[in-house]
Design an enzyme around this catalytic site. Structure first.
Site, PDB file in Angstrom:
ATOM      1  N   ASN A  37       0.821  -1.274   0.031  1.00 38.02           N
ATOM      2  CA  ASN A  37       0.057  -0.012   0.094  1.00 38.02           C
ATOM      3  C   ASN A  37       0.740   1.419   0.168  1.00 38.02           C
ATOM      4  O   ASN A  37       0.309   2.158   0.373  1.00 38.02           O
ATOM      5  CB  ASN A  37      -0.972   0.007   1.215  1.00 38.02           C
ATOM      6  N   ASP A  38       1.926   1.063  -0.273  1.00 40.75           N
ATOM      7  CA  ASP A  38       3.184   2.289  -0.457  1.00 40.75           C
ATOM      8  C   ASP A  38       3.446   2.818   0.863  1.00 40.75           C
ATOM      9  O   ASP A  38       4.525   3.731   0.944  1.00 40.75           O
ATOM     10  CB  ASP A  38       2.494   3.334  -1.390  1.00 40.75           C
ATOM     11  N   HIS A 130      18.500  28.191   3.726  1.00 38.32           N
ATOM     12  CA  HIS A 130      18.174  29.288   2.778  1.00 38.32           C
ATOM     13  C   HIS A 130      18.385  30.696   3.550  1.00 38.32           C
ATOM     14  O   HIS A 130      18.654  31.551   2.897  1.00 38.32           O
ATOM     15  CB  HIS A 130      16.580  29.103   2.299  1.00 38.32           C
ATOM     16  N   ASP A 169      19.734  38.308  -6.021  1.00 41.94           N
ATOM     17  CA  ASP A 169      18.904  38.714  -5.185  1.00 41.94           C
ATOM     18  C   ASP A 169      19.156  39.472  -3.899  1.00 41.94           C
ATOM     19  O   ASP A 169      20.255  39.099  -3.339  1.00 41.94           O
ATOM     20  CB  ASP A 169      18.006  37.405  -4.787  1.00 41.94           C
ATOM     21  N   LYS A 192      15.405  41.075  -7.726  1.00 41.65           N
ATOM     22  CA  LYS A 192      14.771  39.823  -8.417  1.00 41.65           C
ATOM     23  C   LYS A 192      13.311  40.214  -7.767  1.00 41.65           C
ATOM     24  O   LYS A 192      13.134  40.568  -6.746  1.00 41.65           O
ATOM     25  CB  LYS A 192      15.374  38.760  -8.024  1.00 41.65           C
ATOM     26  N   ARG A 194       9.817  37.487  -8.019  1.00 43.99           N
ATOM     27  CA  ARG A 194       9.421  36.252  -8.338  1.00 43.99           C
ATOM     28  C   ARG A 194       8.200  36.314  -8.929  1.00 43.99           C
ATOM     29  O   ARG A 194       7.162  36.915  -8.150  1.00 43.99           O
ATOM     30  CB  ARG A 194       9.749  35.545  -6.997  1.00 43.99           C
ATOM     31  N   ASP A 218      24.720  31.527  -5.209  1.00 45.25           N
ATOM     32  CA  ASP A 218      23.507  31.532  -4.797  1.00 45.25           C
ATOM     33  C   ASP A 218      23.333  30.296  -3.744  1.00 45.25           C
ATOM     34  O   ASP A 218      24.358  29.456  -3.784  1.00 45.25           O
ATOM     35  CB  ASP A 218      22.297  31.230  -5.835  1.00 45.25           C
TER      36      ASP A 218
END
Lengths: 312, 312, 312, 312, 312, 312
Positions: A37-38, A130, A169, A192, A194, A218
């Site tokens: 069933n994954d 990030h 950015d 930048k 988005r 980046d």
């Protein structure tokens, strides 16, 4: 190194292996299965009672599978009475979802930090989040490394005359500045906007890049759209040649080829926080290893030595 | 408006009063005392069982006193069986401590968010957090407003020809960009390095400000050191005149005077998220009120209406 | 003593230093700064990973500053991966707010106990809580010492014939009884009604003090108002001379002088749980050190030895 | 009264019934069973989804059975989706275990408060806790009533000339003082030392009781040992007659008879916070009902009215 | 139905639509996106402040994607200030991982229950959990429905003479017994041993099936391996014909075809707790809808009506 | 074995003593008292700071007393600064309340698991839980042993020809199958329906027991009602003789006698997870000790050795 257990999910066994060789510690095997069933099933292959367990799993693609696998491993290690469990996340993909820039969305980076806590992670070791604020999303102690020295170590061996560091950015400009200072260079930035996940517009380049060799930096490159847009704007502004650098080489689909095909792009430098399959390999692509960095951090965490001293 | 209780700490009773007048709701009185040993004591002055309680308290100076007072009020409201308690923080001072940029420090913004939770805050209503990520530090739902429309509403009434938006730091550049787009202007940024809390160096100005009228924006101005440094660099780069704008006018000591004394500084525009004492008043200082904005948000939270629609 | 880290906030570095000398352990330095907006900043000065950290900070005046400083230090130590963190609170000022004797107030002692927990304290070591029940407010293990032996050790060296132990309030009568039994004396008590924080009325003296030398005891003396009122009532009841004793010498403003100025007050004995500035020094004031007691407790906690055995 | 559900455990169905009649709300039935292995089983007899549920259960003997029954009822109500659950504890037996007066014991009152929280209690309504500080042990809002007005209402109808209020112990002296002030009387206190649970020594009587009619007050009387000891000491000190009063009439074994048998004991007044079986009834025993007080509090909690106003 | 918000993840929009039509409530739209780095993004399409939110998402394949989507929706609804959030899980795939039948594994059903809690689920509505005990894994109230009446409603319309209910495994025998009693039939069971996820051995059939028409029941059929093995053993034991029934039709790959291809298999009956794609449709496959059952439960939860009465 | 502390509640000191002898560790004494109002009091008799504490307490009758005693001991050990606390529950009586088979009841096994957590248990060591899923109710790591090898070790010494393993209920059939495989036997099962706690109906026997010697197994036998009913049905089905086996011999009232009185019952085999008083002793009753098993597990937990290896 007694009392330590290193485990790896299925996201990046090569990195885990390299870390283990660096530490001279064997990788404890784990069995991975999937029910009809994954649903996933993981079984840690050896006793880890009272051990200092490190589970290495970048949230690479497929992210949801690798995240769930990590949560199951954390829970299994907790149930198996590990003394302490550190989730080692060389790439924390959800870190980009770090703010509520639209109504009725999840700040998913915070949610995932809490899921790790619920699943049993006592600590987190991660790399190049990030934004630095994401550190504060975690309820447990975090060791947050960066690959700046690894990447800078590459560029100092190259030509730096007439070079300038450029970031696409303002959001990344502070890191770009730090990187530029290590290399003794100036910095410029794209402005930048988005439009969507895969579409960005870079209105202007702030800073003078005319006739310069740009080291474009980046934190991560996924489909490369922002980067291509940036290169165009930099060419418009008179930049001459480009070296591209990022910590996390997500590099989906033909991102490497699209970036590399222009002649003025000299090289694309990234690290192995995420596995980079052979199909992505390209003569202009250079992959640096973060295994020694992560290995040293694990060593220091295990023995209670300062990790911040790794940054000097 | 039945079922609502508005309380104010001692940080900014004027703002609380203005909000109450906007909402046409009386302010529920609170008694504040201090024991001989310096411990605080607060007593809510009226029954608030099953009420929707809002406690208005910016973390203005003295920050620690105002924070503790807020925590005690939250706890008192909880013990008094309030149905729901919203901490209204027009100025969340600790938001600047949002990352671990040195070893062995606290990410104090996260800590204070958790202290609010421990003390009984079910929700937070705040305004212009230093970085958007700080939203994710709170374990409870947050309504995060900004004063951009309030500030932009002022500047659109002035001269915008030859104007440019400038921010002292890449870290604030994204917000500056948004602000510039509202006004239809370009943006430039200083490349700031912080030496200490009161000492910064701005190496370069990224962007062309020659002959421009600069609308210099930041989220908060405390001692004004960064701002003065920035003005000097902008003058070096050929900027002509300056209008200064910030959401949070901390404006310690003689900051207003030092900023206002140069002839090329035309005005200093801020809001009343923090009380600005009469001793700071200056002909060039313009204080805009956020009370209607906060009042509308409280109204919408109380009645379950969309708060994000306030931003359009 | 390997594996131990002793830190001190700014409340009482002298006591911390004395404890360190007693333990023969160096004090780990901490950097304290304050941002322009009045937010505090602390940085622990040395690696404390996997260390058994003790942070010494009585909640002396200014209480809110010292409390926030402690919370930041706890959080910093947790983030720095301390193995265990003990908040050492020689004086827990908020302990007096231990009950809800008016509607819609906070039981602040419980709240602060929870704030310490939220901030990362794994244990608490404290001394002479205002009431023994406050021990139960803390969600973590507490070692609760008292200074009775320290104080009694002083009085047994003096004259005890015709002496009686007197306390200003029934609330402290149990402790006074214990103290009297150590000294082999009888006990009397005032029947105090509190009108406000600084105003009390003592209706009657329960017990016979005629012609007696009173050793008047309380847990803390702040402005000395209760004590002066008590002395008057005791004089009315025929008491002859007074020795005053308290564990926590808050002693605000001119409390020492007001107490000492009467000739029938022979001495005022307290301890150094709170720093007593040189401006408060007086020939009749005797300050005993609790540093050996706290040092022994820290030693025993660190090595897993019984702390209760310290009381015999 | 729509939206309210009153449940009763098996500890005191009479009190629950009386409260329901006072509120004009039917008692929702509950099924109680016991498995062969002695485990309890409770089933709430009617839908209580989204209801404001009050569960009435004093911790009377057998305490452990009644406590577990309460915990199961709380959990059942939570699982049955009650909107809010209030544990109504007219007698919180474990309140006496409120401090750590010996090493390596539990502060059981705090533990039980936490057990109630774990089991689903959102609020607590209780009465005459052994010490006021126990209020602070609960993590949820508590309404803490006392029966002073109920008891004083009885005594003001009797003879108060030459009367004095006496308590057996300094620990209860503050409450005795309050009670004395309501009646306009003086107060005296025994100086009690506890040898063991059933053995106490009262060294002296502090205060003048010669020729007085003593209203002897305490929060609870269990085996009556302290009280008998106190009466003897009061007789020694010249007291004339005795009226005994307590809120919680635990009155184990033949406590009533032992207290009542002396001719100089005129009456024993208590309340029905605990069921007092017919076998304990005695002509000198007077049981006052707290049902109207508890009923009014429940009414006020349900409708969000001030409960503190009940005390005036 | 004011004050209710129905949301659907991407797992089964058809079922959500059917439930909404049953309730006559519009489905609130949600935006789903995926970032280049594979991270999910969800945005709730309309204001849901103070609303009673139901999020419908069976954990169908791909399970990890659907689980993460659900967690993000829960967190988004919480952040959007929903009054109450119910996770509606018609199929809770991880329920099969409900015990620790091997060392060092996760009891994943408990882990996922906790993840739902961490993400903001205040309640769970689910259907036919693999074992009834899994109900106890959830820290929040659960309404646990079953589809027995839906399935039995189908079979009572067919031929029941000579029929017997058979289950493949003792673990499901209790449910099979209940089902048999509804139909008035006997029950038999296979004695199954699991070799691996896709390989089982059924040693013997316990119970007499000779000449019987078997209604073979199980909670879920994934690859159908156990079922095929069981049919063979039943044929060996003399069974005549087969009707197959399960609540959750996972039916991976060609499971339907493999089951249906034998002539003695008359029909395969399942429900739509999981979407069954058109590629799986087969003349012998009958899919019954649970939408009315789930819709009624949602209606009753929203209005505080008894849900258990749905079972009678 | 330094650094270990073994404590025993009053439920089964004999078992605790036997475990201590097996481990060659002295039992640390505990003082148990009961206040006049029936509240319990426990005091751990020796310093256990930084010790690895094991508290042995089966939830035998009286269950509520033994449970509360355990909770108090856990809390006392936590307050006494134990390094780690393991609740050793050889018999977890509430495990039978593991599902919500009626509306508005508590899943008491989950509740008690949470109470243990609240009271300070860091780990649980238990044996033969009524269902394996109950393991997942505990929020902390659990070592779940079974006595199959202990019991099988007894039966392999007896006659196994013509023997069959029989369980009274499908719910226990999986365990019975495992037990049968150890002994190399077939398995049969009763189809039990529970009418009430003490009344069951067994409709049919699934499997062929004609002429067989039945080893009838169950996890616990309380009043023996189910077992007697089963024996009758087995006799009806032609079974010849019976040996009865269960892990937990609750054996209330005259259960042993009622089971033993039939001549065809050869023996009743159980273990000492619960104390079996001398009044229950019977020539046919055989009590096997689990002390070596529990002792080995404690030894392995303390030293961080694999516990799962105990099962092979």
């Amino acid at each position: 190194m007694p009392g330590i257990t290193i485990l790896s999910g299925q996201a990046h066994p090569e990195l885990a292996g390299e870390i283990c060789r660096h530490l001279e510690v064997p990788l404890t095997p784990t069995t991975f299965r999937r029910f009809s069933n994954d649903c996933q099933y993981v079984q840690i292959g050896d006793n880890c009672r009272e051990s200092d367990v490190f589970i290495i799993q970048p949230l690479s693609i497929p992210v949801q599978e690798h995240l769930m696998e990590l949560l199951l491993m954390l829970d299994a290690a907790r149930g198996a009475s590990a003394r302490r469990i550190t989730a080692v996340l060389p790439y924390f993909a959800y870190a980009r979802s770090d703010k509520k820039d639209a109504p009725r969305i999840s700040i998913a980076a915070r949610l995932v930090a809490d899921l790790l806590d619920t699943s049993g992670a006592n600590r987190v070791l991660t790399l190049a989040l990030h934004s630095e604020q994401v550190h504060g999303f975690f309820p447990m102690p975090v060791d947050h490394l960066n690959a700046m020295n690894v990447l800078a170590g590459h560029f100092v061996q190259g030509e730096l005359k007439d070079a300038i560091v450029v970031c696409p950015d303002f959001g990344y400009a502070k890191n770009a500045s730090k990187f530029a200072r290590i290399l003794g260079l100036d910095v410029a930035a794209g402005n930048k906007r988005r439009i969507s996940d895969s579409e960005v517009i870079i209105d202007t380049i702030v800073g003078d890049v005319r006739g310069k060799d740009c080291i474009v930096v980046d934190d991560e490159i996924a489909n490369g759209g922002s980067m291509l847009e940036l290169l165009d704007r930099l060419r418009d502004a008179g930049a001459r040649r480009f070296r591209i650098s990022c910590t996390h080489g997500v590099l989906v689909r033909d991102a490497v080829c699209r970036l590399a095909e222009s002649e003025d792009v000299e090289e694309i430098v990234t690290t192995n926080t995420i596995p980079i399959g052979p199909e992505k390999m390209h003569p202009k692509l250079k992959v640096l290893s973060v295994a020694p960095l992560l290995g040293d951090a694990i060593h220091r965490i295990h023995f209670g030595l300062s990790v911040s001293s790794l940054f000097h």
